[in-house]
Design an enzyme around this catalytic site. Structure first.
Site: not given
Ligand code: CP
Ligand code: NVA
Length: 305
Positions: A99, A126, A129, A220, A259, A287
């Protein structure tokens, strides 16, 4: 498939196959309990995570593999370049799940690592997701070419992945964002290119009154991790785009999706997020199943039926 860096890297047939594999693994987990036996996966997170981190760790364990967690102290480009991180981790690990703040970091990691790299969220995508969300929609609605999704809010990383995934699966999708918060033009162009092959109809608008009837509404956060945004401006610009009971009713939506993490009372009302139409826990559960399919595919783990 060598890496899983961008949703748009998948051919429509690969997305469909991965979803099929995810259903199979979910239904018969025992057959896959040794798929990653003897394998080790590095989970490297430059940003916080609950679901992604916990679902990868649990999923790898259920596939008979082992994982280690590397936190933001390993921020790439700060402690050491991504290329050194990738080359080193690949010496001991069979895959890297990362990440990152910038998609570029994933490109550098993957170029340096002879082992597969999986995008666990970047600034623009993502994909894990989106795979879980498509799996969830298939479970609820069946054939995705007959399904329709509405994205309301920020044209962000999750929106991008869903647009590409919808196009790949021939699913209808309408995206509505405030002006200035549209999905990236490059992602929209790629989406339309794929949609032209699969027959998906995907539209982007700012006009809430232009929305058509839909199966599910997805939103989101208005503040993604790593974004520097003016709080007051964002609250002002997004206020009309809150998902609430009125919007759910007006579009005849059967389901609500998010998400997570969610901010109750901002992008969605508590009533909708915690209500009977909400799929948030099914999405979160999926997931793990979607990611397990990705891991098995990348590592060619065999079922032991
Ligand atoms: N939806 C998602 O990716 O959650 P986290 O940021 O908790 O991993
Ligand atoms: N759009 C959000 C998603 C988190 C899972 C972010 O990037 O923070």
């Amino acid at each position: 498939m060598n890496d899983f860096l961008l949703m748009g890297d998948l051919a429509p047939s690969q997305t469909a196959e991965l979803l099929q594999l995810a259903h199979t693994i979910k239904q018969r987990p025992a057959a896959w309990s040794q798929a990653l036996a003897g394998k080790s996966i590095a989970l490297l997170f430059e940003k916080p995570s609950l679901r992604t981190r916990a679902s990868f760790a649990a999923g790898i364990n259920r596939l008979g593999g082992h994982s280690i967690y590397l936190d933001a102290a390993n921020l790439m480009g700060v402690r050491e370049p991504a290329k050194d991180v990738g080359a080193n981790l690949a010496l001991w690990h069979d895959a890297i799940v990362a990440r990152v703040f910038s998609q570029e970091t994933l490109t550098e990691l993957a170029a340096a690592s002879p082992k597969p790299v999986i995008n666990a969220l970047s600034d623009i995508d993502h994909p894990c997701q989106a795979m879980a969300d498509l799996l969830t929609l298939q479970e609820q609605l069946g054939d995705l070419s007959q399904a329709h999704l509405t994205w309301v809010g920020d044209g962000n990383n999750v929106c991008h992945s869903l647009m590409l995934g919808a196009a790949q699966m021939g699913m209808g999708m309408q995206v509505v964002t405030p002006a200035g918060y549209e999905p990236a033009a490059s992602v929209l162009a790629q989406t339309q290119q794929i949609a032209a092959q699969t027959g998906a109809v995907i539209t982007v608008t700012h006009d809430l009154t232009a929305l058509q009837q839909t199966d599910a509404i997805y939103t989101d956060t208005w503040f993604s991790m790593g974004q520097e945004r003016d709080n007051n401006q964002v609250m002002h610009d997004f206020a009309p785009y809150q998902v609430n009971c009125e919007l759910m009713k007006r579009l005849h939506a059967k389901f609500f999706m998010h998400c997570l993490p969610a901010y109750r009372g901002r992008e969605v009302t508590t009533e909708v997020l915690d209500g009977p139409q909400s799929l948030i826990l099914q999405q979160a559960e999926n997931r793990m199943h979607a990611q397990n399919a990705i891991l098995v595919k990348l590592l060619q783990g065999a079922s032991h039926e």
